[in-house]
Design a protein around this motif. Structure first.
Motif, PDB file in Angstrom:
ATOM      1  N   PRO A   1      -3.072  -2.234   7.772  1.00 22.44           N
ATOM      2  CA  PRO A   1      -3.845  -3.250   7.059  1.00 22.44           C
ATOM      3  C   PRO A   1      -4.371  -2.681   5.746  1.00 22.44           C
ATOM      4  CG  PRO A   1      -4.584  -3.031   9.342  1.00 22.44           C
ATOM      5  CD  PRO A   1      -3.655  -1.884   9.056  1.00 22.44           C
ATOM      6  N   THR A   2      -4.190  -3.428   4.684  1.00 24.76           N
ATOM      7  CA  THR A   2      -4.619  -2.981   3.364  1.00 24.76           C
ATOM      8  C   THR A   2      -5.310  -4.130   2.646  1.00 24.76           C
ATOM      9  OG1 THR A   2      -2.554  -3.680   2.334  1.00 24.76           O
ATOM     10  CG2 THR A   2      -2.665  -1.395   3.127  1.00 24.76           C
ATOM     11  N   SER A   3      -5.977  -3.802   1.563  1.00 24.77           N
ATOM     12  CA  SER A   3      -6.471  -4.840   0.664  1.00 24.77           C
ATOM     13  C   SER A   3      -5.419  -5.027  -0.424  1.00 24.77           C
ATOM     14  CB  SER A   3      -7.810  -4.421   0.050  1.00 24.77           C
ATOM     15  OG  SER A   3      -7.604  -3.435  -0.940  1.00 24.77           O
ATOM     16  N   THR A   4      -5.527  -6.124  -1.153  1.00 23.31           N
ATOM     17  CA  THR A   4      -4.567  -6.366  -2.233  1.00 23.31           C
ATOM     18  C   THR A   4      -4.775  -5.394  -3.390  1.00 23.31           C
ATOM     19  OG1 THR A   4      -6.021  -8.086  -3.134  1.00 23.31           O
ATOM     20  CG2 THR A   4      -4.220  -8.794  -1.676  1.00 23.31           C
ATOM     21  N   GLU A   5      -5.920  -4.727  -3.420  1.00 21.22           N
ATOM     22  CA  GLU A   5      -6.183  -3.736  -4.470  1.00 21.22           C
ATOM     23  C   GLU A   5      -5.577  -2.376  -4.151  1.00 21.22           C
ATOM     24  OE1 GLU A   5      -8.957  -5.670  -3.303  1.00 21.22           O
ATOM     25  OE2 GLU A   5      -8.407  -7.067  -4.885  1.00 21.22           O
ATOM     26  N   GLU A   6      -5.080  -2.226  -2.932  1.00 17.02           N
ATOM     27  CA  GLU A   6      -4.481  -0.958  -2.529  1.00 17.02           C
ATOM     28  C   GLU A   6      -2.971  -0.995  -2.689  1.00 17.02           C
ATOM     29  OE1 GLU A   6      -7.072   1.103   0.877  1.00 17.02           O
ATOM     30  OE2 GLU A   6      -6.325  -0.892   1.419  1.00 17.02           O
ATOM     31  N   MET A   7      -2.414   0.189  -2.708  1.00 14.56           N
ATOM     32  CA  MET A   7      -0.980   0.356  -2.830  1.00 14.56           C
ATOM     33  C   MET A   7      -0.519   1.274  -1.703  1.00 14.56           C
ATOM     34  SD  MET A   7       0.609   1.453  -6.402  1.00 14.56           S
ATOM     35  CE  MET A   7       1.517   2.945  -6.356  1.00 14.56           C
ATOM     36  N   VAL A   8       0.587   0.915  -1.056  1.00 16.79           N
ATOM     37  CA  VAL A   8       1.185   1.763  -0.032  1.00 16.79           C
ATOM     38  C   VAL A   8       2.447   2.361  -0.647  1.00 16.79           C
ATOM     39  CG1 VAL A   8       2.303   1.829   2.224  1.00 16.79           C
ATOM     40  CG2 VAL A   8       0.299   0.379   1.868  1.00 16.79           C
ATOM     41  N   VAL A   9       2.554   3.673  -0.586  1.00 17.78           N
ATOM     42  CA  VAL A   9       3.706   4.355  -1.160  1.00 17.78           C
ATOM     43  C   VAL A   9       4.385   5.178  -0.069  1.00 17.78           C
ATOM     44  CG1 VAL A   9       4.509   6.014  -2.895  1.00 17.78           C
ATOM     45  CG2 VAL A   9       2.587   4.496  -3.418  1.00 17.78           C
ATOM     46  N   VAL A  10       5.674   4.884   0.138  1.00 15.11           N
ATOM     47  CA  VAL A  10       6.494   5.679   1.040  1.00 15.11           C
ATOM     48  C   VAL A  10       7.250   6.670   0.173  1.00 15.11           C
ATOM     49  CG1 VAL A  10       8.436   5.655   2.640  1.00 15.11           C
ATOM     50  CG2 VAL A  10       6.712   3.834   2.741  1.00 15.11           C
ATOM     51  N   ARG A  11       7.086   7.937   0.484  1.00 20.64           N
ATOM     52  CA  ARG A  11       7.823   8.988  -0.226  1.00 20.64           C
ATOM     53  C   ARG A  11       8.794   9.627   0.757  1.00 20.64           C
ATOM     54  NH1 ARG A  11       2.325  11.056  -2.792  1.00 20.64           N
ATOM     55  NH2 ARG A  11       2.218   9.639  -4.565  1.00 20.64           N
ATOM     56  N   LEU A  12      10.025   9.764   0.313  1.00 24.78           N
ATOM     57  CA  LEU A  12      11.068  10.334   1.161  1.00 24.78           C
ATOM     58  C   LEU A  12      11.682  11.537   0.477  1.00 24.78           C
ATOM     59  CD1 LEU A  12      12.769   6.983   2.176  1.00 24.78           C
ATOM     60  CD2 LEU A  12      11.138   8.320   3.527  1.00 24.78           C
ATOM     61  N   SER A  13      12.073  12.515   1.269  1.00 23.32           N
ATOM     62  CA  SER A  13      12.631  13.749   0.702  1.00 23.32           C
ATOM     63  C   SER A  13      13.856  13.456  -0.159  1.00 23.32           C
ATOM     64  CB  SER A  13      12.962  14.752   1.805  1.00 23.32           C
ATOM     65  OG  SER A  13      13.882  14.197   2.722  1.00 23.32           O
ATOM     66  N   GLU A  14      14.665  12.466   0.223  1.00 27.91           N
ATOM     67  CA  GLU A  14      15.877  12.146  -0.537  1.00 27.91           C
ATOM     68  C   GLU A  14      15.575  11.623  -1.940  1.00 27.91           C
ATOM     69  OE1 GLU A  14      16.791  11.127   3.836  1.00 27.91           O
ATOM     70  OE2 GLU A  14      15.079  11.061   2.485  1.00 27.91           O
ATOM     71  N   THR A  15      14.456  10.950  -2.124  1.00 26.05           N
ATOM     72  CA  THR A  15      14.130  10.360  -3.424  1.00 26.05           C
ATOM     73  C   THR A  15      12.925  11.006  -4.105  1.00 26.05           C
ATOM     74  OG1 THR A  15      12.814   8.669  -2.288  1.00 26.05           O
ATOM     75  CG2 THR A  15      15.085   8.084  -2.868  1.00 26.05           C
TER      76      THR A  15
END
Length: 175
Positions: A149-163
């Motif tokens: 659960p997040t607020s609209t002011e937050e950002m979720v970032v998925v970081r992967l070793s390949e990228t």
């Protein structure tokens, strides 16, 4: 930015999602995994590796670029168009769309349109690592790694070793 998931968490999540995909399909037959560019592609490859380990079956993996199917092209800076590469005919198969974060549902809508342009699958399922809520369209993932659960002011970032050189999921202020 605060880290919510590390490399071990992501590895366990991918294995669990692979089991869910297999169970939801009744096995690995007639599956094709389509990763939504950019980070959905390495996740799809990881899922295919996990399915191979579990079932001994090589599931085809493709890349899906949804840029031209987006409904917000006029609202964004120009985006480079990437390749769509699907190694098999999707006709009659179960297509599993794979993405990193499910947010408004607009990318999934574009991915559905892009997939439909390739043929007529028997069914389409959706896997995402993170579901953060805030849907604008009636879209729900079939398999979710983690609901965050997040607020609209937050950002979720998925970081992967390949990228990105590291495996983690972080959340922070979008401003």
């Amino acid at each position: 930015m605060r880290r919510l998931l590390d490399a071990d968490d992501l590895s366990r999540m991918v294995r669990r999602l692979a089991h869910e995909v297999i169970e939801g399909n009744g096995g690995a037959q007639d599956l094709v995994l389509l990763g939504v560019r950019t980070r959905g592609v390495p996740i799809a490859r990881r899922l295919a590796d996990a399915i191979r380990t579990i079932e001994g079956v090589d599931v085809p993996v493709g890349e899906l670029d949804v840029t031209l199917y987006r409904d917000d092209l006029a609202l964004r800076d120009p985006m480079p168009i990437g390749a769509t590469d699907v190694p098999v005919d999707v006709e009659g198969r179960t297509v599993v769309l794979v993405d990193d974060v499910l947010y408004t549902g607009r990318t999934v809508r574009a991915a559905l349109d892009a997939t439909s342009a390739l043929g007529r699958p028997a069914r389409i399922r959706l896997v995402c690592l993170v579901d953060r809520g805030h849907r604008e369209l009636p879209v729900r993932a079939d398999h979710v790694g983690k609901n965050i659960p997040t607020s609209t002011e937050e950002m979720v970032v998925v970081r992967l070793s390949e990228t990105d050189g590291v495996d983690e999921v972080v959340v922070g202020d979008a401003r």
